[in-house]
Structure formats: C-alpha cells, structure tokens
Scaffold this motif. Structure first.
Motif, PDB file in Angstrom:
ATOM      1  N   UNK A   1     -17.325  -7.110 -10.366  1.00  0.00           N
ATOM      2  CA  UNK A   1     -15.969  -7.629 -10.304  1.00  0.00           C
ATOM      3  C   UNK A   1     -14.945  -6.550  -9.985  1.00  0.00           C
ATOM      4  N   UNK A   2     -15.243  -5.746  -8.980  1.00  0.00           N
ATOM      5  CA  UNK A   2     -14.373  -4.622  -8.599  1.00  0.00           C
ATOM      6  C   UNK A   2     -13.216  -5.112  -7.744  1.00  0.00           C
ATOM      7  N   UNK A   3     -12.016  -4.694  -8.098  1.00  0.00           N
ATOM      8  CA  UNK A   3     -10.814  -5.051  -7.342  1.00  0.00           C
ATOM      9  C   UNK A   3     -10.056  -3.777  -6.987  1.00  0.00           C
ATOM     10  N   UNK A   4      -9.696  -3.666  -5.700  1.00  0.00           N
ATOM     11  CA  UNK A   4      -9.059  -2.442  -5.206  1.00  0.00           C
ATOM     12  C   UNK A   4      -8.392  -2.742  -3.867  1.00  0.00           C
ATOM     13  N   UNK A   5      -7.253  -2.103  -3.612  1.00  0.00           N
ATOM     14  CA  UNK A   5      -6.620  -2.241  -2.302  1.00  0.00           C
ATOM     15  C   UNK A   5      -6.141  -0.874  -1.830  1.00  0.00           C
ATOM     16  N   UNK A   6      -6.208  -0.672  -0.515  1.00  0.00           N
ATOM     17  CA  UNK A   6      -5.753   0.571   0.103  1.00  0.00           C
ATOM     18  C   UNK A   6      -4.824   0.200   1.245  1.00  0.00           C
ATOM     19  N   UNK A   7      -3.600   0.688   1.201  1.00  0.00           N
ATOM     20  CA  UNK A   7      -2.606   0.373   2.229  1.00  0.00           C
ATOM     21  C   UNK A   7      -2.740   1.321   3.415  1.00  0.00           C
ATOM     22  N   UNK A   8      -2.181   0.930   4.545  1.00  0.00           N
ATOM     23  CA  UNK A   8      -2.144   1.806   5.715  1.00  0.00           C
ATOM     24  C   UNK A   8      -1.361   3.068   5.376  1.00  0.00           C
ATOM     25  N   UNK A   9      -1.851   4.199   5.852  1.00  0.00           N
ATOM     26  CA  UNK A   9      -1.207   5.475   5.588  1.00  0.00           C
ATOM     27  C   UNK A   9      -1.577   6.091   4.257  1.00  0.00           C
ATOM     28  N   UNK A  10      -2.511   5.464   3.532  1.00  0.00           N
ATOM     29  CA  UNK A  10      -2.835   5.889   2.166  1.00  0.00           C
ATOM     30  C   UNK A  10      -4.201   6.556   2.076  1.00  0.00           C
ATOM     31  N   UNK A  11      -4.275   7.605   1.271  1.00  0.00           N
ATOM     32  CA  UNK A  11      -5.552   8.186   0.852  1.00  0.00           C
ATOM     33  C   UNK A  11      -5.751   7.806  -0.608  1.00  0.00           C
ATOM     34  N   UNK A  12      -6.808   7.051  -0.868  1.00  0.00           N
ATOM     35  CA  UNK A  12      -7.088   6.571  -2.221  1.00  0.00           C
ATOM     36  C   UNK A  12      -8.399   7.192  -2.670  1.00  0.00           C
ATOM     37  N   UNK A  13      -8.337   8.018  -3.705  1.00  0.00           N
ATOM     38  CA  UNK A  13      -9.529   8.685  -4.221  1.00  0.00           C
ATOM     39  C   UNK A  13     -10.184   7.835  -5.300  1.00  0.00           C
ATOM     40  N   UNK A  14     -11.505   7.767  -5.256  1.00  0.00           N
ATOM     41  CA  UNK A  14     -12.298   7.086  -6.281  1.00  0.00           C
ATOM     42  C   UNK A  14     -13.123   8.137  -7.012  1.00  0.00           C
ATOM     43  N   UNK A  15     -12.973   8.190  -8.329  1.00  0.00           N
ATOM     44  CA  UNK A  15     -13.745   9.124  -9.143  1.00  0.00           C
ATOM     45  C   UNK A  15     -14.453   8.332 -10.232  1.00  0.00           C
ATOM     46  N   UNK A  16     -15.512   8.902 -10.783  1.00  0.00           N
ATOM     47  CA  UNK A  16     -16.241   8.205 -11.831  1.00  0.00           C
ATOM     48  C   UNK A  16     -17.535   8.908 -12.157  1.00  0.00           C
TER      49      UNK A  16
END
Length: 249
Positions: free
Chosen positions: A19-34
């Motif tokens: 049930x993962x929910x995530x959004x990334x907008x244009x121009x964005x760097x979104x880091x995922x850590x875990x």
C-alpha cells in the motif's frame, strides 16, 4: 509527473510492497531511504516492469499514462529510465552498439527519425566527457571488466544519451569511492536537474545527497512510506539511525 497510489506488489508469493503511496512533481528530486528489506529495490523493479514482480493492488500514473499497462520497452520510450544497483555485463556487445540501438529503438517507438552514426558519436562523446569516462570504455563490451565505479559512470552516460524525462536510480552510490561519487552526483545534476524532469533517488546513505540535493526525502519501511520531509530528514537518519527516527514517525 509520477503518482503512486496504494501500490502493493509481491514476488514468488511474498508481499513486499504493502500500500505504498508517493508522488514526484516535475523538477523534483525525491530521495527514498530505508533499512534493508524495506522494498526499495522492489519499488524500482515494479516501476521498470521487471518480470516476476506481480502488482496486486494500487495504481501508478506517469505523465498522464497508466504506467502498469505499458510493457518495459514502452515505459522506456515514454521517458522512464531505471538505473540498476548492480549493472549487468553483456559480453560480445559493445557499449556504442548497445547505446545507439537503444536510443534509436526508443525514437522509433515515439515515431522519431533515427540518429545517424555521426550524430550519435558526437552525443556519446559529450555525455562521456560529462562523466569523465574515456570514449575507449564505450567501445568495450557492456560493463565487462569494469570496476564498480566505471559501471555506474557508464550507466549515467547511458542515461545522458537516452535523455529520459524521469529517472529511477536504485542505489547509484553503491560501490563508488569518494571521487566517483562526486562525478556521478554532478552527472545526475547536469542530466536530470530541469523543470520538466524528475528523479526518484533510492539510497541508504546521506553521502550521495551531499551532491544531489533532494527536494524531499521519504522513509520506506515494511513496504510503505512511513515519513516524508525535507533534506533535513536524511541528515537526521545519518545521525540517529532508522530505529530512532521511525519510532517518532
């Protein structure tokens, strides 16, 4: 640009994404850590369309399209690039041959004219120089005999040549020394930092984020996004560890 809603996925009957929910907008760097086993690589494989990973629920919208309805080559032609944690070796196939075929295959899928040999070599030299990779390396078989750092720099050259709209980079910092880390980070910025592009950057450590400054940082644990914040969240993880930060989530 990328909108993931309630995504669930399994492999060999084992549920990984829950049930993962995530959004990334244009121009964005979104880091995922875990932590290890959280589902970070599974997320990248599901987005790329790797066989064996079955989506059991949820949706993924990419630039207005249903990403999950597209075959892997269609996802690539639509502008999605997947950088592997462990780039594979392809004996008998030169980098130049592989990259030109990949580029023209994507252009054909989009109804565009193929790139000529001369145009391609000019483009390849430009991107190789950006990643400080000798052109002689591109004449060798794909990743065969390359060091870990050379494989990652070669993969970033590939990204530069293909020119994707969105890059999913799975632990690109894995196996890099300090100098290679800086070069790869600068390459990501030069290729993907643009108002109409986006990056989902999967990493264990803060060190790559010193060069590729994220707009947002999310923690993925047990198949879900449990916390999202700014760059300071990555710094806190580095200082306090996952257990402490997630206990406060």
């Amino acid at each position: 640009m990328l909108k993931i809603e309630n995504l669930s996925a399994e492999i060999d009957g084992k549920q990984i994404l829950k049930g993962l929910t995530l959004s990334v907008a244009a121009g964005e760097v979104h880091a995922i850590m875990g932590p290890n086993g959280a589902g970070k690589s599974t997320l990248s494989y599901v987005l790329g369309g790797r066989p064996g990973y079955e989506v059991t629920g949820g949706s993924v919208e990419f630039m207005g399209q249903d990403l999950l309805e597209l075959d892997p080559h269609e996802r690539a032609a639509a502008g999605l690039f997947l950088g592997f944690q462990y780039p594979v070796e392809i004996p008998g196939v030169s980098n130049v041959q592989f990259l030109r075929e990949a580029l023209n295959s994507q252009r054909k899928e989009r109804g565009e004219e193929p790139v000529s040999g001369g145009e391609f070599l000019k483009l390849a030299k430009e991107k190789a120089a950006l990643l400080r990779l000798d052109m002689d390396m591109l004449k060798r078989h794909v990743n065969v005999g390359f060091s870990g750092g050379e494989k990652k720099r070669s993969e970033m050259v590939q990204m530069g040549i293909l020119g994707p709209q969105f890059a999913v980079l799975d632990e690109t910092d894995s196996g890099l020394d300090i100098d290679a880390l800086r070069v790869v980070g600068e390459g990501i910025n030069a290729i993907m930092r643009a108002p109409d592009k986006g990056v989902l950057l999967i990493t264990h450590y803060q060190r790559l984020l010193d060069y590729v400054k994220p707009d947002k940082v999310s923690i993925l644990a047990d198949g879900r996004i449990v916390q999202t914040g700014g760059p300071e969240l990555a710094l806190r993880l580095e200082e306090e560890g996952y257990d402490v930060v997630m206990a406060d989530a």
